[in-house]
Design a protein around this motif. Structure first.
Motif, PDB file in Angstrom:
ATOM      1  N   LEU A 107       0.836  -1.201   0.000  1.00  0.00           N
ATOM      2  CA  LEU A 107       0.000   0.000   0.000  1.00  0.00           C
ATOM      3  C   LEU A 107       0.873   1.254   0.000  1.00  0.00           C
ATOM      4  N   VAL A 108       1.968   1.219   0.744  1.00  0.00           N
ATOM      5  CA  VAL A 108       2.885   2.362   0.774  1.00  0.00           C
ATOM      6  C   VAL A 108       3.424   2.640  -0.628  1.00  0.00           C
ATOM      7  N   LYS A 109       3.816   1.591  -1.335  1.00  0.00           N
ATOM      8  CA  LYS A 109       4.340   1.767  -2.698  1.00  0.00           C
ATOM      9  C   LYS A 109       3.273   2.352  -3.618  1.00  0.00           C
ATOM     10  N   GLN A 110       2.052   1.823  -3.518  1.00  0.00           N
ATOM     11  CA  GLN A 110       0.969   2.332  -4.364  1.00  0.00           C
ATOM     12  C   GLN A 110       0.721   3.813  -4.096  1.00  0.00           C
ATOM     13  N   ALA A 111       0.684   4.178  -2.808  1.00  0.00           N
ATOM     14  CA  ALA A 111       0.422   5.568  -2.449  1.00  0.00           C
ATOM     15  C   ALA A 111       1.539   6.482  -2.948  1.00  0.00           C
ATOM     16  N   ALA A 112       2.784   6.055  -2.750  1.00  0.00           N
ATOM     17  CA  ALA A 112       3.923   6.856  -3.201  1.00  0.00           C
ATOM     18  C   ALA A 112       3.901   7.021  -4.717  1.00  0.00           C
ATOM     19  N   ASP A 113       3.582   5.956  -5.434  1.00  0.00           N
ATOM     20  CA  ASP A 113       3.507   6.015  -6.894  1.00  0.00           C
ATOM     21  C   ASP A 113       2.418   6.976  -7.364  1.00  0.00           C
ATOM     22  N   GLU A 114       1.379   7.129  -6.544  1.00  0.00           N
ATOM     23  CA  GLU A 114       0.261   8.006  -6.894  1.00  0.00           C
ATOM     24  C   GLU A 114       0.481   9.442  -6.416  1.00  0.00           C
ATOM     25  N   GLY A 115       1.646   9.709  -5.817  1.00  0.00           N
ATOM     26  CA  GLY A 115       1.933  11.061  -5.348  1.00  0.00           C
ATOM     27  C   GLY A 115       1.256  11.421  -4.042  1.00  0.00           C
ATOM     28  N   ILE A 116       0.797  10.405  -3.304  1.00  0.00           N
ATOM     29  CA  ILE A 116       0.144  10.640  -2.013  1.00  0.00           C
ATOM     30  C   ILE A 116       1.201  10.659  -0.919  1.00  0.00           C
ATOM     31  N   ASP A 117       1.123  11.619  -0.014  1.00  0.00           N
ATOM     32  CA  ASP A 117       2.086  11.720   1.077  1.00  0.00           C
ATOM     33  C   ASP A 117       1.964  10.526   2.019  1.00  0.00           C
ATOM     34  N   VAL A 118       3.095   9.907   2.316  1.00  0.00           N
ATOM     35  CA  VAL A 118       3.159   8.782   3.255  1.00  0.00           C
ATOM     36  C   VAL A 118       3.955   9.255   4.471  1.00  0.00           C
ATOM     37  N   ILE A 119       3.325   9.264   5.637  1.00  0.00           N
ATOM     38  CA  ILE A 119       3.928   9.879   6.818  1.00  0.00           C
ATOM     39  C   ILE A 119       4.077   8.860   7.943  1.00  0.00           C
ATOM     40  N   PRO A 120       5.299   8.593   8.397  1.00  0.00           N
ATOM     41  CA  PRO A 120       5.491   7.653   9.506  1.00  0.00           C
ATOM     42  C   PRO A 120       5.167   8.293  10.847  1.00  0.00           C
ATOM     43  N   VAL A 121       4.506   7.531  11.691  1.00  0.00           N
ATOM     44  CA  VAL A 121       4.258   7.930  13.078  1.00  0.00           C
ATOM     45  C   VAL A 121       4.935   6.857  13.928  1.00  0.00           C
ATOM     46  N   PRO A 122       6.197   7.071  14.315  1.00  0.00           N
ATOM     47  CA  PRO A 122       7.021   6.012  14.916  1.00  0.00           C
ATOM     48  C   PRO A 122       6.422   5.426  16.197  1.00  0.00           C
ATOM     49  N   GLY A 123       6.829   4.188  16.444  1.00  0.00           N
ATOM     50  CA  GLY A 123       6.375   3.502  17.648  1.00  0.00           C
ATOM     51  C   GLY A 123       7.222   2.281  17.924  1.00  0.00           C
ATOM     52  N   ALA A 124       6.675   1.361  18.692  1.00  0.00           N
ATOM     53  CA  ALA A 124       7.404   0.161  19.107  1.00  0.00           C
ATOM     54  C   ALA A 124       7.741  -0.723  17.903  1.00  0.00           C
ATOM     55  N   ASN A 125       8.888  -1.398  18.013  1.00  0.00           N
ATOM     56  CA  ASN A 125       9.315  -2.332  16.972  1.00  0.00           C
ATOM     57  C   ASN A 125      10.042  -3.492  17.628  1.00  0.00           C
TER      58      ASN A 125
END
Length: 290
Positions: A107-125
């Motif tokens: 989904l991130v790739k699709q959004a980026a390809d469409e020019g949609i801003d992808v914004i991380p909201v960091p958290g636990a990993n």
């Protein structure tokens, strides 16, 4: 070329937020994550039942939409349509950061390809949490996600990773962790240091630090429970020394047989033996079949 300026442009489209959620302890969620989950129009969840429990705990009533491995080809385009219409969406996984060993990456790739801003909201990993508590080097590391399930492919993967110097991190289920450690023992030096971490941030959190052999022996005495994160040191000096000439004592047929014993078919064994010796595989094949 796609240059995203997350907060300096207004394209009229919504934004896709990648929101980190707790990996166990519900207190491990940020104020920003909670605010984002409340303010977006939709929350796209890998498992809506699991996410609904989290939202109920924090009294969040944002609408949920399902997005997971089995429906991503249908759900993905619909989410992109909503984003283009101006709706903002928070993408969450069952636990931790979305898009890591997770269908959210598509989904991130699709959004980026469409020019949609992808914004991380960091958290636990889980991977990074296990790394920093392992006691192993943290300056360079490789995250492997989940290793292959099939034994032959797993052994080939471990063989390919054998000479990496950086710390290695992977996830494993309680049903497969013993088999994975057994494969590591077959391919890597049993004396490599590792940290076997389970149930991160939960009541029964545990970190077992020792060698691969010691961690394997521990699981023989205490059957695996919970989800695991394996942190293993990179190639040791003794492995590097032996790797340089481990096959030199073999004849050509013995070299091929070595890989067959590891689970390769004859064609693959010939290919790998030829690669070791830096000779054309056809030449090795012809020599063996005179």
């Amino acid at each position: 070329m796609n240059v995203q300026k997350s907060y300096e442009q207004d394209t009229g489209a919504g934004k896709l937020y990648l929101v980190g959620t707790p990996i166990g302890n519900l207190e491990d969620i940020t104020f920003r994550a909670l605010r984002t989950l409340k303010e977006v129009h939709w929350i796209a969840a890998e498992d809506t039942r699991q996410t609904r429990k989290l939202l109920a705990h924090f009294d969040i009533s944002t609408r949920l939409i399902s997005y997971h491995e089995h429906n991503k080809h249908a759900s993905g385009p619909e989410l992109i349509r909503l984003l283009h219409s101006g709706d903002s969406i928070a993408l969450v996984s069952d636990a931790g950061l979305p898009a890591i060993s997770d269908p959210g990456a598509d989904l991130v790739k699709q959004a980026a390809d469409e020019g949609i801003d992808v914004i991380p909201v960091p958290g636990a990993n889980a991977a990074l949490s296990a790394l920093i508590m392992s006691g192993l080097p943290t300056d360079r590391f490789t995250f492997l996600g989940f290793l292959p399930r099939e034994r032959k492919t797993l052994l080939e993967e471990l063989q390919a990773l054998q000479q990496l110097k950086e710390t290695l991190i992977c996830y494993e289920s309680p049903h497969r962790v013993v088999k994975t450690l057994a494969a590591m023992l077959q391919v890597w030096n049993p004396e490599r240091r590792m940290c076997l971490v389970r149930e991160l941030t939960k009541k029964y959190e545990e970190a077992a630090r020792g060698t691969i052999q010691e961690c394997y022996d521990l699981l023989q005495e205490h059957p695996p429970q919970g989800e695991y994160c394996l942190v293993v040191e990179g190639v040791t000096e003794s492995e590097q020394t032996s790797a340089a000439a481990w096959w030199e004592a073999f004849g050509l047929e013995e070299h091929v047989e070595h890989y067959i014993v590891q689970g390769c078919n004859r064609k693959e064994a010939i290919k790998r033996a030829a690669a070791d010796r830096q000779m054309p595989k056809r030449e090795l094949y012809n020599y063996l079949h005179k």
